[in-house]
Motif scaffolding. Structure first.
Motif: not given
Length: 391
Positions: A118-122, A166-169
């Motif tokens: 998943c990607l989180w942004t401003c 950005f994070a992943s498993v």
């Protein structure tokens, strides 16, 4: 330790202040060996922000491990709330997961999908959208618009801010942060205005149900959403201190009203029609729905009205100027006069729009209900749509 007070004071940051009574508790404990400190453990500080007293949220860094993506999003949104910017969840891939039976056979028991990254942004991440311009007989392309600074740029919050997480498993099923950029560019952060961010506004209304309760009470008393919002703003000493906008309150009230009335009033009305039809087979009712499946128009005539029309149906008065229901739907009725000079009801209808199409549907079904016997005269108002339908 010399200079510890100045260093800790610098960590609190601009726009925050330390809670009174905790200045002397900078460290929980220290160990003394050989005449000098061997290690110290700093205490997690509490800061006072525009939202009140809150614990300071640490920044997300690379290789940090979390049990799920929800924890990462919660941590990132808490950090963004104190710094004064919004967070958007941009994208994330899914991976199919197959579970088998208990005996270990290859027969599939169920197939599901799990989020893998998943990607989180401003909220200012990305390039601002541009309008295409017509230059002579040709339309300028996006590349041509980018060559001219500000050419066709819309008023948009996106300003190419690089902040993202950005994070992943991993193989153990844990969520690991792979990339984390926390330095904002091309815009300034205002922590005191973080309450105006859409996510924080909606979260405030979810966590404070008394605001919705007050709005429902005001709505039942005849007040509009705008009047309710002004009332709450006066109670909070001005609109500048409101943690939500009027459109947020309008959306929540509309959603609550829709949830309350879905399968409620309409279902109760048709249940009553079915009961009347079971008691007397001569009871007549018709309805139609719009393109979105919502109830649009309803017509009903009871057995007594159908019997009275056979004797006193020479002249009929039709009126659709009643607005007594809470949905503001016009209530139309057919009225006649008996041999005692008394008014008798010959049919009722709830209409959505007072146009010729609606009136044609009402008059056509009412005439069919009455066996095709048209009245000699009909009294109506001077509505042009009604006159066209009567012709």
């Amino acid at each position: 330790m010399e200079g510890s007070g100045a260093e800790i004071g610098d960590e609190i940051g601009e726009g925050s202040r330390e809670v009174e009574g905790e200045e002397e508790e900078d460290f929980i404990w220290s160990c003394w060996e050989g005449g000098e400190d061997c290690f110290t453990t700093p205490k997690k500080r509490t800061v006072v922000t525009a939202y009140g007293e809150e614990e300071e949220v640490l920044e997300l860094k690379v290789d940090m491990v979390f049990p799920g993506w929800e924890e990462i999003e919660q941590q990132f949104r808490g950090y963004a709330k104190q710094k004064g910017f919004g967070v958007a969840r941009r994208c994330g891939s899914l991976k199919s997961s197959i579970s088998h039976t208990k005996d270990g056979s290859d027969k599939e028991k169920g197939i599901g999908k799990e989020k893998r990254n998943c990607l989180w942004t401003c909220e200012c991440y990305g390039v601002p959208e541009r309008r295409r311009k017509v230059i002579g007989d040709k339309v300028a392309s996006d590349s041509q618009l980018h060559e001219v600074i500000g050419s066709g740029v819309r008023k948009f919050k996106k300003c190419q801010c690089p902040v993202h997480v950005f994070a992943s498993v991993n193989k153990l099923g844990e969520w690991v942060i792979r990339r984390a950029v926390m330095v904002h560019e091309n815009h300034y952060l205002t922590p005191s205005k973080s309450r105006t961010i859409a996510y924080n506004r909606k979260k405030f209304l979810r966590e404070n149900p008394h605001v919705l309760t007050q709005a429902n009470v005001c709505s039942k008393s005849g007040m509009s959403v705008a009047q309710t919002y002004n009332l709450v703003a006066v109670q909070r000493n001005g609109r500048g201190r409101m943690p939500f906008l009027r459109k947020d309150l309008n959306d929540v009230v509309a959603k609550e009203r829709k949830a309350r009335t879905s399968g409620g009033d309409a279902k109760a009305m048709f249940d009553y029609f079915k009961k009347m039809k079971a008691d007397n087979f001569d009871f007549f009712h018709m309805y139609r729905q719009g393109a979105n499946g919502m109830l649009q128009d309803v017509l009903w005539v009871d057995a007594r009205s159908r019997a009275a029309y056979e004797e006193f149906g020479d002249v009929v008065c039709f009126d659709s100027t009643y607005l007594t229901d809470k949905y503001k739907m016009p209530f139309a009725n057919f009225v006649g006069v008996n041999h005692h000079g008394q008014s008798i009801l010959l049919g009722c209808a709830l209409v959505s729009y007072e146009n010729s199409n609606t009136f044609e549907w009402i008059f056509g079904n009412w005439l069919e209900c009455m066996g095709g016997k048209a009245p000699i005269g009909i009294l109506t108002d001077q509505d042009p749509a009604m006159r066209r339908a009567l012709r």
